[in-house]
Enzyme design. Structure first.
Site, PDB file in Angstrom:
ATOM      1  N   ASP A   1     -13.317  49.806  32.412  1.00 54.95           N
ATOM      2  CA  ASP A   1     -12.665  49.628  31.031  1.00 54.95           C
ATOM      3  C   ASP A   1     -13.219  50.622  29.990  1.00 54.95           C
ATOM      4  OD1 ASP A   1     -11.435  48.941  28.760  1.00 54.95           O
ATOM      5  OD2 ASP A   1     -12.092  46.614  28.898  1.00 54.95           O
TER       6      ASP A   1
ATOM      7  N   TYR B   1     -15.840  42.467  26.611  1.00 51.41           N
ATOM      8  CA  TYR B   1     -14.746  42.116  26.159  1.00 51.41           C
ATOM      9  C   TYR B   1     -13.729  42.976  26.939  1.00 51.41           C
ATOM     10  CZ  TYR B   1     -10.886  40.994  23.233  1.00 51.41           C
ATOM     11  OH  TYR B   1      -9.517  40.358  22.626  1.00 51.41           O
TER      12      TYR B   1
ATOM     13  N   LYS C   1      -6.877  52.321  22.428  1.00 54.62           N
ATOM     14  CA  LYS C   1      -7.531  52.933  21.209  1.00 54.62           C
ATOM     15  C   LYS C   1      -7.066  54.251  20.711  1.00 54.62           C
ATOM     16  CE  LYS C   1     -10.867  49.114  20.852  1.00 54.62           C
ATOM     17  NZ  LYS C   1     -10.698  48.431  19.862  1.00 54.62           N
TER      18      LYS C   1
HETATM   19  C1  LIG Z   1     -13.339  47.439  25.968  1.00 58.14           C
HETATM   20  C2  LIG Z   1     -12.084  46.663  25.536  1.00 58.14           C
HETATM   21  N1  LIG Z   1     -11.086  46.590  26.434  1.00 58.14           N
HETATM   22  C3  LIG Z   1      -9.901  45.708  26.209  1.00 58.14           C
HETATM   23  C4  LIG Z   1      -9.755  45.641  24.764  1.00 58.14           C
HETATM   24  C5  LIG Z   1      -8.457  44.920  24.370  1.00 58.14           C
HETATM   25  O1  LIG Z   1      -7.559  45.648  23.628  1.00 58.14           O
HETATM   26  P1  LIG Z   1      -6.479  45.524  22.661  1.00 58.14           P
HETATM   27  O2  LIG Z   1      -7.243  44.803  21.560  1.00 58.14           O
HETATM   28  O3  LIG Z   1      -5.742  46.655  22.353  1.00 58.14           O
HETATM   29  O4  LIG Z   1      -5.766  44.261  23.316  1.00 58.14           O
HETATM   30  C6  LIG Z   1     -10.766  45.947  23.711  1.00 58.14           C
HETATM   31  C7  LIG Z   1     -10.471  45.552  22.274  1.00 58.14           C
HETATM   32  O5  LIG Z   1     -11.198  45.926  21.536  1.00 58.14           O
HETATM   33  C8  LIG Z   1     -12.004  46.563  24.063  1.00 58.14           C
HETATM   34  O6  LIG Z   1     -12.909  46.942  23.229  1.00 58.14           O
END
Ligand SMILES: Cc1ncc(COP(=O)(O)O)c(C=O)c1O
Length: 443
Positions: free
Chosen positions: A247, A152, A279
């Site tokens: 990511d 995700y 985060k």
């Molecule tokens: C690996 C990863 N990338 C992107 C995101 C998206 O981040 P946000 O919820 O701050 O938009 C998340 C959210 O859980 C994530 O775990």
């Protein structure tokens, strides 16, 4: 279908009333779907406050928090030094729409811990990956994006994609509202599958702008990359002139001091072209980032032609919280997370084994999760075999015993430096009965 779990006694009366009010004015009563408890049934708990490892809900119940706001709270709730820094920042003003010193300091801290040379701050992980992909396309002049099933990256249209039928076919939208035209340039592959990656690059290599992967997937439960897998991805991308986008929104400054990259790239000697963060680096505020090679980042506006912007990007309060958090995220913090995590993992596994519940515990650095299926879980197909009914029963038994787990079977369990012996003991005490509840749900 989630099981019908009878959980909502008087302990959740105020939460239940608030949930009804919320549902009248907000879709599903929540501002992010997983909070609605749909995957586990029952009434979501509305929290009133948090301190250290503990949450208190509006009915006055206390919980040991194993969600930590889905990862950001590496130091626990309301850390005094973070609070003090934030209060001082708020007292000065909350947003200027100009460059500020905390932005520079936060970016310098990120650059000092990771291999990125340049960083642009944004407000959410979604924005970070969306921007990184636009930049990768702008830099390479190519359109196709490769991702893995079960990873995700936020709710970016092009990445809300499900695998098409068969390998090396383009994806279909994973949700209504995403036009086919947004995902028809996205290829979705099984995680940890080198031959699938080779095949897709062999067929489409000269059209691929980037491959984006969670550095260690945490959004299908924790599925660590097999030894050398990220190095392999980096090498394949390089060979085909595509960018490797790692990511680290979840793993960054969490899996280790240097994120997942500290556990593989730093040791093996490779560097992603672009990385995304979020985060932990926001310290509980909306802050995220993408960064990478200076020549790639130079393509961003205002220096380059690829447009990207944000009214609250680099917000002084959020960057102050993130900077205070990262500065306190010392080696001792990660050593503590490892120790506390090891204790909880071992106890969870023992309790589930004694109760006769099939499970596997998987980790990526200090991140871990418990799958209610036999292992190993290598990819999304494996993760999908998890017994969500048993997890729901386990979740509610833990909740009733005062432990707040993620309300979904496919999530990492997050600890903080504030998870002291008292908090860990409370988790250990709750595990045996919860494991028996999971076993009963399977009977
Ligand atoms: C690996 C990863 N990338 C992107 C995101 C998206 O981040 P946000 O919820 O701050 O938009 C998340 C959210 O859980 C994530 O775990």
């Amino acid at each position: 279908m989630p099981p019908a779990v009878d959980v909502d006694s008087d302990r959740a009366a105020v939460s239940a009333a608030l949930f009804e009010r919320a549902k009248a004015v907000t879709p599903g009563g929540v501002n992010s779907p997983v909070r609605a408890f749909n995957a586990v049934g029952g009434t979501p708990r509305f929290m009133r406050s948090g301190r250290g490892a503990w949450l208190t809900d509006v009915d006055g119940n206390d919980y040991v928090d194993l969600v930590c706001s889905w990862g950001p709270l590496l130091l626990g709730h309301a850390h005094p030094a973070v609070q003090e820094a934030v209060q001082a920042a708020v007292a000065r003003g909350t947003s200027y729409g100009t460059p500020t010193e905390p932005e520079v300091e936060l970016v310098e801290e990120i650059v000092s811990r990771t291999p990125v040379e340049q960083v642009r701050l944004v407000s959410s992980g979604t924005e970070a990956t969306m921007s990184a992909i636009r930049l990768a396309r702008g830099f390479t002049g190519r359109d196709v994006v490769v991702k893995f099933a079960g990873c995700y990256h936020g709710h970016v249209d092009a990445l809300l994609a499900s695998a098409g039928s068969g390998l090396a076919t383009f994806a279909v939208p994973g949700t209504p509202g995403v036009p086919a035209s947004s995902t028809e340039l996205t290829l979705v592959l099984p995680y940890n599958d080198r031959s699938a990656v080779e095949a897709v690059f062999a067929e489409h290599g000269d059209r691929i702008a980037c491959l984006v992967t969670e550095a260690a997937p945490g959004n299908m439960g924790v599925v660590p990359p097999e030894a050398g897998f990220n190095a392999f991805l980096s090498e394949v991308c390089g060979r085909h002139g595509a960018l490797f986008v790692s990511d680290e929104v979840m793993t960054g400054f969490r899996a280790s001091r240097q994120g997942q990259w500290g556990l593989d790239g730093a040791i093996e000697g490779w560097v992603p072209d672009l990385m995304t963060f979020g985060k932990v680096m926001g310290g509980g505020f909306p802050a995220a980032a993408f960064g990478g090679r200076a020549d790639v980042m130079a393509r961003l506006a205002p220096d380059g032609p690829v447009y990207q912007a944000g009214t609250l990007s680099g917000n002084p309060v959020a960057t102050t919280a993130g900077l205070a958090t990262l500065r306190l995220a010392t080696d001792e913090v990660y050593a503590h997370l490892t120790r506390a995590g090891d204790t909880i993992k071992a106890a969870a596994s023992d309790a589930l084994s004694v109760a006769g519940v099939e499970h596997v515990v998987q980790s990526a650095g200090t991140m871990f999760s418990v799958f209610f299926t036999d292992g190993p879980v290598r990819d999304f197909a494996d993760a999908s075999r998890t017994d969500t009914r048993a997890y729901a029963a386990f979740f509610h038994a833990m909740l009733d015993a005062g432990v707040y787990l993620p309300p979904s079977a496919y999530e990492a369990w997050f600890l903080s430096s504030a998870h002291d012996d008292r908090a860990v003991s409370a988790v250990l005490d709750a595990l045996p009965a919860a494991a028996r509840a999971a076993a009963a749900a399977q009977a």
